[in-house]
Scaffold this motif. Structure first.
Motif, PDB file in Angstrom:
ATOM      1  N   HIS A  16       0.840  -1.197   0.000  1.00 19.66           N
ATOM      2  CA  HIS A  16       0.000   0.000   0.000  1.00 19.66           C
ATOM      3  C   HIS A  16       0.876   1.248   0.000  1.00 19.66           C
ATOM      4  O   HIS A  16       2.016   1.236   0.462  1.00 19.66           O
ATOM      5  CB  HIS A  16      -0.894   0.032   1.250  1.00 19.66           C
ATOM      6  CG  HIS A  16      -1.985  -0.990   1.236  1.00 19.66           C
ATOM      7  ND1 HIS A  16      -3.044  -0.966   0.358  1.00 19.66           N
ATOM      8  CD2 HIS A  16      -2.182  -2.070   2.018  1.00 19.66           C
ATOM      9  CE1 HIS A  16      -3.845  -1.980   0.602  1.00 19.66           C
ATOM     10  NE2 HIS A  16      -3.339  -2.679   1.600  1.00 19.66           N
ATOM     11  N   THR A  17       0.317   2.338  -0.503  1.00 15.46           N
ATOM     12  CA  THR A  17       1.024   3.622  -0.509  1.00 15.46           C
ATOM     13  C   THR A  17       0.623   4.408   0.737  1.00 15.46           C
ATOM     14  O   THR A  17      -0.251   3.987   1.499  1.00 15.46           O
ATOM     15  CB  THR A  17       0.628   4.436  -1.752  1.00 15.46           C
ATOM     16  OG1 THR A  17      -0.744   4.789  -1.632  1.00 15.46           O
ATOM     17  CG2 THR A  17       0.854   3.632  -3.033  1.00 15.46           C
ATOM     18  N   CYS A  20      -3.134   5.635  -0.398  1.00 18.39           N
ATOM     19  CA  CYS A  20      -4.212   4.778  -0.906  1.00 18.39           C
ATOM     20  C   CYS A  20      -5.226   4.464   0.195  1.00 18.39           C
ATOM     21  O   CYS A  20      -4.957   4.648   1.380  1.00 18.39           O
ATOM     22  CB  CYS A  20      -3.668   3.504  -1.549  1.00 18.39           C
ATOM     23  SG  CYS A  20      -2.941   2.322  -0.408  1.00 18.39           S
ATOM     24  N   ARG A  22      -6.401   1.664   1.236  1.00 18.00           N
ATOM     25  CA  ARG A  22      -6.098   0.471   2.046  1.00 18.00           C
ATOM     26  C   ARG A  22      -7.359  -0.322   2.366  1.00 18.00           C
ATOM     27  O   ARG A  22      -7.551  -0.787   3.482  1.00 18.00           O
ATOM     28  CB  ARG A  22      -5.388   0.847   3.334  1.00 18.00           C
ATOM     29  CG  ARG A  22      -4.050   1.484   3.092  1.00 18.00           C
ATOM     30  CD  ARG A  22      -3.420   1.990   4.356  1.00 18.00           C
ATOM     31  NE  ARG A  22      -2.137   2.599   4.064  1.00 18.00           N
ATOM     32  CZ  ARG A  22      -0.969   2.085   4.433  1.00 18.00           C
ATOM     33  NH1 ARG A  22      -0.921   0.992   5.118  1.00 18.00           N
ATOM     34  NH2 ARG A  22       0.142   2.691   4.092  1.00 18.00           N
ATOM     35  N   CYS A  26      -8.243  -1.235  -3.286  1.00 20.86           N
ATOM     36  CA  CYS A  26      -6.910  -1.648  -3.686  1.00 20.86           C
ATOM     37  C   CYS A  26      -6.945  -3.097  -4.168  1.00 20.86           C
ATOM     38  O   CYS A  26      -7.732  -3.903  -3.693  1.00 20.86           O
ATOM     39  CB  CYS A  26      -5.932  -1.537  -2.518  1.00 20.86           C
ATOM     40  SG  CYS A  26      -5.631   0.156  -1.997  1.00 20.86           S
ATOM     41  N   HIS A  31      -3.318   0.366  -6.481  1.00 20.08           N
ATOM     42  CA  HIS A  31      -3.744   1.041  -5.251  1.00 20.08           C
ATOM     43  C   HIS A  31      -4.492   2.303  -5.622  1.00 20.08           C
ATOM     44  O   HIS A  31      -4.088   3.030  -6.526  1.00 20.08           O
ATOM     45  CB  HIS A  31      -2.528   1.335  -4.363  1.00 20.08           C
ATOM     46  CG  HIS A  31      -1.847   0.075  -3.965  1.00 20.08           C
ATOM     47  ND1 HIS A  31      -2.243  -0.669  -2.887  1.00 20.08           N
ATOM     48  CD2 HIS A  31      -0.841  -0.607  -4.563  1.00 20.08           C
ATOM     49  CE1 HIS A  31      -1.489  -1.755  -2.810  1.00 20.08           C
ATOM     50  NE2 HIS A  31      -0.631  -1.744  -3.824  1.00 20.08           N
TER      51      HIS A  31
HETATM   52 ZN   LIG Z   1      -3.476   0.220  -1.340  1.00 11.46          ZN
END
Ligand SMILES: [Zn+2]
Length: 113
Positions: A16-17, A20, A22, A26, A31
Protein backbone atom coordinates in the motif's frame (compact mmCIF):
# COMPACT_ATOMS: atom_id res chain seq x y z
CA UNK A 1 -4.34 -29.07 -30.30
CA UNK A 2 -5.65 -27.60 -27.08
CA UNK A 3 -7.25 -24.20 -27.16
CA UNK A 4 -6.25 -21.78 -24.44
CA UNK A 5 -9.29 -20.17 -23.02
CA UNK A 6 -7.71 -17.98 -20.40
CA UNK A 7 -4.55 -15.95 -20.33
CA UNK A 8 -2.30 -16.74 -17.47
CA UNK A 9 -2.08 -13.75 -15.18
CA UNK A 10 0.85 -13.20 -12.94
CA UNK A 11 0.88 -10.10 -10.87
CA UNK A 12 3.36 -9.18 -8.23
CA UNK A 13 1.87 -7.87 -5.03
CA UNK A 14 2.86 -4.29 -4.25
CA UNK A 15 2.60 -2.62 -0.82
CA UNK A 16 0.00 0.00 0.00
CA UNK A 17 1.02 3.62 -0.51
CA UNK A 18 0.85 6.45 2.02
CA UNK A 19 -2.24 7.80 0.25
CA UNK A 20 -4.21 4.78 -0.91
CA UNK A 21 -7.48 3.79 0.71
CA UNK A 22 -6.10 0.47 2.05
CA UNK A 23 -9.44 -1.21 1.59
CA UNK A 24 -11.47 -3.01 -1.10
CA UNK A 25 -10.46 -0.35 -3.64
CA UNK A 26 -6.91 -1.65 -3.69
CA UNK A 27 -5.92 -4.75 -5.61
CA UNK A 28 -2.84 -6.93 -5.65
CA UNK A 29 -0.81 -4.49 -7.72
CA UNK A 30 -3.13 -1.49 -7.99
CA UNK A 31 -3.74 1.04 -5.25
CA UNK A 32 -6.47 3.65 -5.25
CA UNK A 33 -7.04 6.73 -3.11
CA UNK A 34 -10.48 7.68 -1.87
CA UNK A 35 -12.46 9.49 -4.57
CA UNK A 36 -12.50 13.27 -4.62
CA UNK A 37 -15.68 14.82 -5.97
CA UNK A 38 -15.79 18.12 -7.84
CA UNK A 39 -19.36 19.37 -8.19
CA UNK A 40 -20.10 22.09 -10.70
CA UNK A 41 -23.17 23.58 -12.28
CA UNK A 42 -24.26 21.10 -14.92
CA UNK A 43 -22.20 18.17 -13.81
CA UNK A 44 -19.83 16.36 -11.51
CA UNK A 45 -16.30 15.04 -11.69
CA UNK A 46 -14.91 12.18 -9.65
CA UNK A 47 -11.12 12.04 -9.44
CA UNK A 48 -9.15 9.11 -8.07
CA UNK A 49 -5.39 8.85 -7.66
CA UNK A 50 -4.23 5.42 -8.80
CA UNK A 51 -0.92 3.57 -8.73
CA UNK A 52 -0.72 0.60 -11.05
CA UNK A 53 2.64 -1.12 -10.97
CA UNK A 54 5.24 1.65 -11.10
CA UNK A 55 2.94 4.24 -12.72
CA UNK A 56 0.60 6.75 -11.13
CA UNK A 57 -2.27 8.56 -12.76
CA UNK A 58 -5.45 10.43 -12.01
CA UNK A 59 -8.54 8.54 -13.08
CA UNK A 60 -11.34 10.96 -13.86
CA UNK A 61 -14.99 10.21 -14.42
CA UNK A 62 -17.16 13.15 -15.32
CA UNK A 63 -20.85 13.59 -15.86
CA UNK A 64 -21.93 16.56 -17.93
CA UNK A 65 -25.57 17.41 -18.41
CA UNK A 66 -26.51 17.48 -22.10
CA UNK A 67 -29.25 19.39 -23.87
CA UNK A 68 -32.33 17.36 -24.82
CA UNK A 69 -31.95 18.41 -28.47
CA UNK A 70 -29.70 15.91 -30.22
CA UNK A 71 -27.75 18.31 -32.47
CA UNK A 72 -26.86 20.42 -29.46
CA UNK A 73 -26.04 17.36 -27.35
CA UNK A 74 -23.68 16.10 -30.07
CA UNK A 75 -21.86 19.44 -30.05
CA UNK A 76 -21.70 19.39 -26.27
CA UNK A 77 -20.11 15.94 -26.39
CA UNK A 78 -17.57 17.24 -28.90
CA UNK A 79 -16.82 20.26 -26.74
CA UNK A 80 -16.40 18.00 -23.73
CA UNK A 81 -13.92 15.84 -25.65
CA UNK A 82 -12.01 18.92 -26.75
CA UNK A 83 -11.80 20.26 -23.20
CA UNK A 84 -10.69 16.89 -21.83
CA UNK A 85 -7.83 16.86 -24.33
CA UNK A 86 -6.87 20.38 -23.25
CA UNK A 87 -7.04 19.38 -19.59
CA UNK A 88 -4.74 16.40 -20.15
CA UNK A 89 -2.33 18.55 -22.15
CA UNK A 90 -2.35 21.35 -19.57
CA UNK A 91 -1.59 19.01 -16.67
CA UNK A 92 1.14 17.27 -18.67
CA UNK A 93 2.70 20.64 -19.58
CA UNK A 94 3.18 21.75 -15.99
CA UNK A 95 6.78 21.19 -14.94
CA UNK A 96 6.93 19.15 -11.71
CA UNK A 97 9.22 21.77 -10.15
CA UNK A 98 6.41 24.31 -10.47
CA UNK A 99 4.31 22.18 -8.13
CA UNK A 100 6.77 21.98 -5.25
CA UNK A 101 7.04 24.41 -2.38
CA UNK A 102 4.43 26.08 -0.29
CA UNK A 103 1.89 26.95 -2.92
CA UNK A 104 -1.63 26.59 -1.66
CA UNK A 105 -3.64 23.67 -2.92
CA UNK A 106 -6.67 24.22 -5.05
CA UNK A 107 -9.88 23.40 -3.23
CA UNK A 108 -11.54 20.65 -5.19
CA UNK A 109 -14.60 19.76 -3.22
CA UNK A 110 -15.32 17.05 -0.78
CA UNK A 111 -14.11 13.52 -0.36
CA UNK A 112 -16.51 10.73 -1.01
CA UNK A 113 -17.58 8.64 1.94
ZN1 LIG B 1 -3.48 0.22 -1.34
Amino acid sequence: MKARTMARLQRTETPHTDWCARDHRCGIDTHRAPDVIADATGGRGVITRVRAGDREYAEITIRVRLDHRDPIAVRQVGLTLHLIRRLIGAVAAVRPDALTGGASRIAIGRKAA
